[in-house]
Motif scaffolding. Structure first.
Motif, mmCIF file in Angstrom:
data_model
loop_
_atom_site.group_PDB
_atom_site.id
_atom_site.type_symbol
_atom_site.label_atom_id
_atom_site.label_comp_id
_atom_site.label_asym_id
_atom_site.label_seq_id
_atom_site.Cartn_x
_atom_site.Cartn_y
_atom_site.Cartn_z
ATOM 1 N N UNK A 104 -14.882 7.553 12.489
ATOM 2 C CA UNK A 104 -15.606 7.365 13.760
ATOM 3 C C UNK A 104 -15.525 5.941 14.295
ATOM 4 N N UNK A 105 -15.110 5.844 15.549
ATOM 5 C CA UNK A 105 -15.186 4.570 16.254
ATOM 6 C C UNK A 105 -16.422 4.656 17.131
ATOM 7 N N UNK A 111 -0.040 3.600 -2.997
ATOM 8 C CA UNK A 111 -0.799 4.827 -2.688
ATOM 9 C C UNK A 111 0.008 6.105 -2.948
ATOM 10 N N UNK A 127 -14.262 7.272 6.852
ATOM 11 C CA UNK A 127 -15.009 7.500 8.085
ATOM 12 C C UNK A 127 -14.089 7.235 9.277
ATOM 13 N N UNK A 130 0.846 -1.211 0.000
ATOM 14 C CA UNK A 130 0.000 0.000 0.000
ATOM 15 C C UNK A 130 0.875 1.253 0.000
ATOM 16 N N UNK A 169 -10.009 2.887 13.130
ATOM 17 C CA UNK A 169 -11.308 2.239 13.109
ATOM 18 C C UNK A 169 -11.160 0.719 12.900
ATOM 19 N N UNK A 221 -23.176 -4.372 10.239
ATOM 20 C CA UNK A 221 -23.118 -3.234 11.167
ATOM 21 C C UNK A 221 -21.672 -2.773 11.384
ATOM 22 N N UNK A 222 -20.749 -3.725 11.422
ATOM 23 C CA UNK A 222 -19.346 -3.380 11.675
ATOM 24 C C UNK A 222 -18.596 -2.945 10.426
ATOM 25 N N UNK A 226 -5.238 4.680 -9.219
ATOM 26 C CA UNK A 226 -4.950 3.292 -9.604
ATOM 27 C C UNK A 226 -4.843 3.151 -11.131
ATOM 28 N N UNK A 235 -5.741 -2.891 -4.930
ATOM 29 C CA UNK A 235 -5.574 -1.441 -4.708
ATOM 30 C C UNK A 235 -4.864 -0.810 -5.908
ATOM 31 N N UNK A 236 -3.873 -1.514 -6.443
ATOM 32 C CA UNK A 236 -3.126 -0.991 -7.591
ATOM 33 C C UNK A 236 -4.008 -0.895 -8.840
ATOM 34 N N UNK A 237 -4.848 -1.904 -9.083
ATOM 35 C CA UNK A 237 -5.622 -1.911 -10.326
ATOM 36 C C UNK A 237 -6.907 -1.099 -10.206
ATOM 37 N N UNK A 287 -21.852 1.295 16.717
ATOM 38 C CA UNK A 287 -22.241 0.461 15.590
ATOM 39 C C UNK A 287 -21.047 -0.392 15.106
ATOM 40 N N UNK A 288 -19.884 0.249 15.002
ATOM 41 C CA UNK A 288 -18.667 -0.463 14.577
ATOM 42 C C UNK A 288 -18.292 -1.543 15.590
ATOM 43 N N UNK A 291 -8.081 0.391 -7.126
ATOM 44 C CA UNK A 291 -8.123 1.324 -6.004
ATOM 45 C C UNK A 291 -9.133 0.917 -4.940
ATOM 46 N N UNK A 338 -3.411 -0.209 6.606
ATOM 47 C CA UNK A 338 -3.485 1.247 6.413
ATOM 48 C C UNK A 338 -3.367 1.975 7.754
ATOM 49 N N UNK A 347 -9.836 6.904 -9.513
ATOM 50 C CA UNK A 347 -9.365 7.308 -8.187
ATOM 51 C C UNK A 347 -9.358 6.137 -7.209
ATOM 52 N N UNK A 348 -8.651 6.319 -6.096
ATOM 53 C CA UNK A 348 -8.669 5.329 -5.020
ATOM 54 C C UNK A 348 -9.968 5.460 -4.233
ATOM 55 N N UNK A 349 -10.567 4.313 -3.893
ATOM 56 C CA UNK A 349 -11.804 4.321 -3.104
ATOM 57 C C UNK A 349 -11.467 3.890 -1.681
ATOM 58 N N UNK A 350 -11.004 4.827 -0.869
ATOM 59 C CA UNK A 350 -10.603 4.479 0.485
ATOM 60 C C UNK A 350 -11.658 4.940 1.480
ATOM 61 N N UNK A 351 -11.984 4.063 2.439
ATOM 62 C CA UNK A 351 -12.949 4.475 3.461
ATOM 63 C C UNK A 351 -12.364 5.650 4.249
#
Lengths: 149, 149
Positions: free
Chosen positions: A79-80, A61, A77, A57, B124, B105-106, A66, B31-33, A83-84, B35, B120, A71-75
């Motif tokens: 927040x801990x 990155x 959010x 990574x 979270x 939920x998680x 990519x 991730x490389x291809x 729900x998590x 993202x 990463x 574009x890169x689709x990285x989460x």
């Protein structure tokens, strides 16, 4: 091109899961049975996977985007929240009962063993149940906020 | 009856490490291809959405690759991966259902949070992983040593 390379990535993942022991509930449950017949093998699965992904990574990155997507689709959010943690806690209870996690069970479907299909069917039912429950609580929250509608 | 039997498994550090490296490699390549995060939960849930979502095709391709994993291993080594399920059918269904609710939920499971998120250094994902590893361990302990399967 896009679909062929993605298929091959899935294949690498599937072979990795199959070799690692993650698709084998007996091995997974013994890994968590530290007080009993502990089999520490899965430490090496997670260790190997995290180290390779961490280093890979770091290199990937650095690119602006990519290779096959805009574009890169990285989460993002941060927040801990309950729900998590609640969801993750429940996932663990299910994993401890059945011995399969989603990433272990999906490749294991390829063995054709009936118990894997039973687990995955129940997994899908659980996903639908949670999504339904989320939609319901979401709709209720919207009604409370806008009672005239 | 919670578990049918406890099956002893051999410690396989090298095999498990090799499997883990492949899992990490697949995560880096995705991730490389495209993202994208290599999370079994997100991939499965994305395939289950009723609409003709544009992201569905790559998810189906990767899923097909995953399921081919055991067959590829069969071709390479002459043997299917071992999938020993020491769990009764009702427990498999209950476990699968709880896993489905929990990962929804998680927002992730062992692959998404445990490998990609940890790699990463996402706080979270680290919180989610610690939570489910703890509850899985507790569940196995309770089933095997308190209730005594």
């Amino acid at each position: 091109m896009r679909l062929v390379s993605t298929y091959l990535i899935g294949l690498i993942f599937g072979v990795g899961i199959s070799i690692s022991g993650m698709a084998n509930p007996a091995k997974v449950l013994n890994f968590f049975d530290i007080a009993g017949i502990w089999d520490p093998s899965l430490v090496f699965v997670m260790g190997g996977a995290v180290v390779v992904a961490f280093l890979g990574y770091k290199i990937v990155l650095r690119r602006p985007a990519p290779v096959l997507d805009a574009k890169f689709h990285l989460p993002d959010n941060p927040r801990i929240d309950a729900r998590l943690l609640g969801g993750s806690a429940l996932f663990g209870v299910g994993w401890g009962i059945a011995g399969f996690c989603p990433g272990g069970a999906l490749p294991a479907l390829g063995t054709g063993q009936i118990d894997v299909f039973v687990f995955v069917a129940a997994l899908i039912a659980g996903i639908f149940a949670a999504k339904g429950l989320m939609a319901l609580t979401h709709a209720r929250a919207a009604r409370v906020l806008r009672p005239e509608t | 009856m919670l578990e049918l039997s406890v099956i002893e498994t051999a410690f396989t550090p090298w095999q498990s490490l090799a499997g883990g490296v492949l899992i990490g490699l697949a995560s880096v390549l995705l991730m490389l291809s495209l993202g994208r995060i290599m999370g079994a939960t997100g991939i499965l849930a994305g395939v289950l959405t009723p609409s003709a979502h544009p992201d569905k095709s790559w998810r189906l391709a990767i899923l097909a690759g995953m399921v081919s994993g055991p067959l590829a291993l069969m071709v390479l080594t002459g043997a299917m991966p071992v999938v020993d399920v020491p769990v009764s059918m009702p427990m498999l269904v209950l476990g699968g259902f709880l896993v489905g609710i929990g990962v929804t939920y998680g927002s992730g499971c062992t692959s998404g949070h445990g490998v990609c998120g940890m790699a990463r250094l996402s706080r979270r994902s680290i919180a989610a992983t610690l939570t489910f590893m703890l509850t899985t361990g507790l569940t196995v302990y309770i089933i095997r040593h308190v209730l005594g399967a």
